[in-house]
Design an enzyme around this catalytic site. Structure first.
Site, PDB file in Angstrom:
ATOM      1  N   GLY A 139      98.081 -34.759  35.135  1.00  0.00           N
ATOM      2  CA  GLY A 139      98.425 -34.304  36.474  1.00  0.00           C
ATOM      3  C   GLY A 139      97.554 -33.194  37.010  1.00  0.00           C
ATOM      4  CB  SER A 140      98.525 -30.352  39.159  1.00  0.00           C
ATOM      5  OG  SER A 140      97.835 -29.352  39.884  1.00  0.00           O
TER       6      SER A 140
END
Lengths: 384, 120
Positions: free
Chosen positions: B59-60
């Site tokens: 993810g991020s």
């Protein structure tokens, strides 16, 4: 990883603290990805701008770094916490505004292009195919590789920052070999952007660095962006190709059953108290599209639209911003649905959106429930 | 033994092992070190002072700042060990100076949650 004499000197601190920090980061990411060398990059896109996400430690780090760091290549940045033109409307506390302004000032001092956008690919002209860039912001990295045919790894906030300062990045992973190791067969009929968002979230979970998708001819911008953003949220995958004849060794189906599974994981409300559109931020094409879909109808609830500042200005010039505002939309620039301090439990219990990425962070970081719907369903159900 | 050392250091401590990847931005409270993602198998647990074993980060890209913040807020793990490396975890640990190891799959499988181990 082999460094040149000059790079070695920088790593040892002979060219100052900022370059030493940057080379320390690149050495670690280079080692981690088995890179042999660093290569020049021509554009960096940096994440870690919103005070909500990087906090006090991040704010202090950037303030310190900016004392002697300068960006060596064009460097654009992700959204921050609010729209600087209407910050007073949202009752943010003084501390938030002060810290956010400090972060903005630090980036400015280092020589940033103040884009405050997660879709740099729609704001700026794309370089020619094959150009090495360093994009943090996962949707932008995946879009750059998959649609723009540029070369970037799925950079982190720090690795992209280090590349901005040095103009270099480890030559590894997707920069070197981006052939897919898995092929996903799209078996859901009549897909819209929400379907592609759900596919992306699934793909991110099961694929490695690069994935082929079969059964999809071409994608419009809204579907492309939705796919890129959700894929970036759930995994490590940094590229997709639409290819019916991939020779990837592993084959997986994405059918109605898989779609439902992902939907049930992310959809936590039957309806939303307000609507947010724009994670990733909307581009001009999508704003024109929405105006057409609305066709004079107005939203029955608050509807926030997040878009980059130059796009809002263009939309205003062309008359679309006015039409959207007449339909009850609030246009916001410099910020985004994800991790925004503007949408909290104080404002709503649940949000309606068509963004899978938005849904993940609204739930996990802002603590709000999410009602997922495609844009056309939102227009059908939420306007009159 | 250890397949690769990404950030050097030697640590002894108790293992907190997860079978799921971690999105540092979405799943962890950077002020307390608690896992806030209710769907995660470490939900509610604190990663502070543990040797955190997890398959890999996801993810991020801003998760790197979360790792740096955990260290600044004195709630970071003693070390992290993964099966494969992603740039967010590698760069976050490099800047925060949190020892980071890639383990061979054998070694990874043999270490159990709650074990007292030394790495580095």
């Amino acid at each position: 990883m082999e460094l040149t004499k000059d790079e070695e000197k920088s790593l040892n601190g002979e060219h100052g603290e900022a370059l030493q920090t940057a080379y320390r980061i690149l050495s670690a990411t280079g080692e981690a990805t088995d890179a042999e060398k660093l290569v020049p990059i021509h554009w960096a896109h940096v994440s870690g701008v919103n005070y909500n996400t990087i906090g006090d430690a991040g704010e202090r780090f950037l303030a310190g770094l900016s004392k002697n760091a300068k960006f060596k290549v064009r460097t654009t940045v992700n959204p921050m916490g609010y729209d600087k033109d209407n910050v007073e409307k949202f009752g943010l506390d003084e501390n938030f505004i002060q810290k956010q302004e400090s972060i903005r000032a630090s980036y400015k001092k280092m020589g940033v292009t103040p884009s405050f956008s997660c879709i740099p690919y729609e704001v700026y002209d794309m370089p020619q195919e094959g150009t090495q860039v360093a994009f943090a912001e996962t949707n932008a990295a995946i879009y750059a590789n998959s649609v723009g045919k540029l070369k970037t790894n799925k950079e982190s906030a720090f690795s992209a920052l280090a590349s901005a300062i040095t103009g270099k990045s480890p030559y590894s992973d997707l920069r070197k070999d981006d052939s897919p190791t898995m092929s996903i067969a799209m078996k859901v009929s009549e897909p819209n952007e929400l379907t592609f968002g759900l596919l992306g979230y699934f793909a991110g979970k099961v694929a490695d660095k690069s994935v082929a998708i079969s059964g999809v001819k071409n994608l419009d911008k809204r579907c492309n962006k939705s796919l890129c953003a959700s894929m970036g949220t759930s995994g490590t995958c940094g590229k997709f190709v639409l290819d019916d004849n991939s020779n990837a060794s592993e084959k997986v189906d994405f059918d109605e059953k898989e779609l439902q599974k992902v939907y049930d994981e992310l959809n936590t409300a039957e309806s939303g108290d307000m609507i947010t559109l724009g994670s990733p931020q909307l581009g001009l094409e999508e704003m024109i599209d929405l105006t057409t879909m609305l066709n004079g109808r107005a939203f029955k609830k608050r509807c926030l639209i997040f878009c980059p500042r130059p796009i809002q200005e263009q939309a205003r010039h062309l008359g679309y911003a006015g039409k959207l505002e007449s339909a009850g939309c609030e246009l916001m620039s410099d910020c985004c649905t994800c991790l925004t301090p503007l949408v909290t439990k104080k404002d709503a219990d649940s949000i309606t959106t068509n963004s899978i990425k938005g849904a993940y962070y609204l739930k996990n970081s802002n603590g709000l429930d999410v009602n997922l719907k495609s844009l056309s369903d939102i227009v059908r159900d939420e306007t009159s | 033994m250890t397949k690769k050392i990404i950030v050097k250091g030697s640590v002894t401590g108790k293992v907190l092992k997860s079978s799921q990847p971690i999105n540092f931005l979405g799943a962890i409270d950077k002020k307390t070190g608690s896992i806030t993602d209710q769907k995660h198998d470490l939900s509610g647990k604190s990663i502070k002072d543990s040797i955190l074993l997890f398959p890999h980060g996801i993810g991020s890209s801003v998760g790197a700042y979360t790792i740096y913040s955990l260290k600044s807020n004195n709630v970071a793990p003693l070390a992290m060990a993964c099966q494969k490396i992603d740039l967010t975890v590698a760069s976050g640990c490099a800047l925060a100076n949190i020892p980071l190891f890639i383990l061979s799959s054998n070694e990874y499988d043999n270490i159990k949650d709650g074990d007292e181990i030394s790495l580095g």
